[in-house]
Design a protein around this motif. Structure first.
Motif, PDB file in Angstrom:
ATOM      1  N   UNK A   9       0.826  -1.214   0.000  1.00 22.41           N
ATOM      2  CA  UNK A   9       0.000   0.000   0.000  1.00 22.41           C
ATOM      3  C   UNK A   9       0.855   1.257   0.000  1.00 22.41           C
ATOM      4  N   UNK A  10       1.904   1.243   0.784  1.00 18.58           N
ATOM      5  CA  UNK A  10       2.728   2.454   0.902  1.00 18.58           C
ATOM      6  C   UNK A  10       3.641   2.660  -0.301  1.00 18.58           C
ATOM      7  N   UNK A  11       4.122   1.560  -0.872  1.00 18.52           N
ATOM      8  CA  UNK A  11       5.105   1.705  -1.953  1.00 18.52           C
ATOM      9  C   UNK A  11       4.459   1.864  -3.317  1.00 18.52           C
ATOM     10  N   UNK A  12       3.374   1.139  -3.544  1.00 23.72           N
ATOM     11  CA  UNK A  12       2.760   1.136  -4.874  1.00 23.72           C
ATOM     12  C   UNK A  12       1.400   1.821  -4.889  1.00 23.72           C
ATOM     13  N   UNK A  63       8.335   0.239 -10.457  1.00 23.32           N
ATOM     14  CA  UNK A  63       9.699   0.162  -9.920  1.00 23.32           C
ATOM     15  C   UNK A  63       9.672   0.162  -8.391  1.00 23.32           C
ATOM     16  N   UNK A  64       8.806   0.972  -7.816  1.00 24.26           N
ATOM     17  CA  UNK A  64       8.699   1.028  -6.358  1.00 24.26           C
ATOM     18  C   UNK A  64       8.218  -0.303  -5.801  1.00 24.26           C
ATOM     19  N   UNK A  65       7.292  -0.942  -6.504  1.00 21.46           N
ATOM     20  CA  UNK A  65       6.798  -2.235  -6.034  1.00 21.46           C
ATOM     21  C   UNK A  65       7.915  -3.267  -6.039  1.00 21.46           C
ATOM     22  N   UNK A  66       8.677  -3.322  -7.117  1.00 23.48           N
ATOM     23  CA  UNK A  66       9.758  -4.303  -7.214  1.00 23.48           C
ATOM     24  C   UNK A  66      10.818  -4.036  -6.145  1.00 23.48           C
ATOM     25  N   UNK A  67      11.152  -2.790  -5.933  1.00 22.07           N
ATOM     26  CA  UNK A  67      12.140  -2.441  -4.917  1.00 22.07           C
ATOM     27  C   UNK A  67      11.667  -2.839  -3.533  1.00 22.07           C
TER      28      UNK A  67
END
Length: 444
Positions: free
Chosen positions: A50-53, A98-102
């Motif tokens: 939730x926070x990243x993606x 990209x944020x989700x993968x990271x």
């Protein structure tokens, strides 16, 4: 096709090579991600997503709840969590990927995250060339036939088949000599649905569900009905020889591929969760997507397969039909290339690999585990009829049926035990392991 930030690909658009494999690798992705969460820390994983993606809405699916899953999977504003498998299909805007993968790499409560891909039924569309060699016909009592058949196979030859009473495939795997029927065992077939009105399935279908938006479970393609027939067709069909391996097994039919023969990883995942919740001992998946030489197996499917094994369910999948032997041989398709999923090769009537059957050339899970009849297989068709089809898709439900027989004979066996018993009971063949694995499938 749903509108939204993912630019979801319409079912049936994917172009095919003449031998049935996908030609365009660049458009196989839907834009969503399949994410696996730590079962002991599921909420932490969801919060990290939730926070990243920027994932706002998460719909939870529990147990056999499935009534609106197809529609939920199509909504661009919703991510779907299958709680029993601790797996989610996540909607992610392009700028958030990209944020989700990271986050997935750094967050211990997220086990794996991979882009969702399209998945396809695996029929053969190439000209169905007959084997180049034929052998003298013979017929005597069943025991003598069985001995002759094995002697010819051991010598690198194969029999001709008389199919008045049993299909050649059931004879080859010795189902005609087995007293087991699969009674009390549930087989889930994840495919294009089923002809629920087919007289051969009357009283046999325990549950059905469609995970394809806008389509009922009725089979407008034919692939699913054919596969269900091979796995669990009746002892006394309305027409022709017996074609079903486990005639008293209970049928669970999940429509995960459209009437055009295509679907998504998310729909497969939904079908898997539904099948496990319904108590399936076997999940049969005559579907897949082509992989390239050297490509690794998908972590998401592998971990899901392990989780289903822990719950007592064996998954068997088609190895794929991309090859055109002897010149052009392709690796086992996904998800059959996962170590915890049984990959099935197709054999012709000479008990040799069919020209289209993929091979275990990638290793690291991409091995062929077992081989089964996959050439001119007779089984049920929509509209109450019957037809012949060829493919590793047709070989796979033979294996699913035999697993049901093994489960009937060993009701307390674990899923790992069933897999081990299946492979140890195979008849060794002279062809390379990469083509036939443990050998010719055999009914107990």
């Amino acid at each position: 096709m749903a509108n939204g930030p993912m630019d979801r690909r319409a079912f049936g658009e994917q172009p095919f090579r003449p031998n049935g494999s996908v030609t365009d690798q660049s458009t196989e992705y839907t834009g969503r991600y399949v994410v696996l969460l730590d079962p002991s820390n599921q909420e932490s994983g969801l919060n990290a997503l939730r926070s990243s993606a920027d994932i706002a809405s998460v719909e939870r699916v529990r147990g056999t709840e499935a009534a609106n899953v197809a529609e939920l999977l199509e909504r661009p504003d919703v991510s779907v969590l299958f709680e029993d498998l601790n797996a989610a299909v996540v909607e992610v805007r392009p700028e958030q990927r990209h944020a989700l993968v990271t986050t997935a790499e750094a967050e211990p409560s997220i086990i794996a995250a991979e882009p969702e891909r399209m998945v396809y039924a695996l029929p053969i569309t190439a000209p169905q060339q007959a084997p180049t060699e034929f052998f003298p016909a013979f017929r005597s009592d069943e025991d003598v036939v069985a001995r002759h058949t094995r002697a010819e196979i051991a010598a690198g030859q194969g029999p001709s088949w008389i199919e008045d009473t049993w299909t050649w495939g059931l004879q080859a795997i010795r189902a005609d000599l087995s007293s087991l029927t699969g009674r009390g065992v549930k087989i889930a077939v994840l495919d294009t649905g089923v002809d629920t009105d087919h007289p051969d399935f009357a009283g046999r279908i325990e549950a059905t569900e469609s995970f394809v938006p806008g389509e009922t479970v009725e089979d407008g393609h034919g692939h699913g009905t054919h596969c269900i027939g091979t796995a669990a067709g009746p002892a006394g069909p309305g027409q022709g020889p017996r074609y079903g391996v486990a005639p008293e097994a209970q049928i669970l039919a999940a429509k995960v591929l459209s009437n055009a023969g295509s679907g998504t990883d998310g729909q497969i995942l939904a079908g898997m969760a539904w099948a496990v919740a319904h108590g399936a001992r076997v999940i049969s998946m005559s579907l897949g997507a082509r992989v390239r030489p050297g490509e690794l197996f998908p972590q998401t499917y592998e971990i899901l397969a392990r989780r289903t094994l822990e719950r007592g369910t064996v998954i068997v999948a088609a190895a794929g039909n991309d090859s055109h032997r002897p010149q052009d041989i392709w690796p086992v398709s996904r998800p059959a290339n996962c170590p915890s999923i049984l990959a099935v090769a197709a054999l012709d009537k000479a008990i040799a690999p069919t020209f289209f059957s993929n091979a275990g050339i990638n290793g690291q899970g991409g091995e062929i585990n077992i081989a089964a009849p996959g050439w001119q297989v007779y089984s049920a068709a929509p509209g109450g009829g019957y037809k012949h089809q060829s493919g590793t898709s047709m070989a796979t439900p033979h294996v699913a049926g035999v697993l049901a027989l093994l489960a009937q004979a060993n009701p307390n066996a674990s899923a790992a035990d069933l897999m081990a018993g299946l492979k140890s009971g195979a008849f060794p063949l002279t062809q390379p392991l990469r083509d036939v694995g443990a050998g010719l499938l055999q009914a107990p």
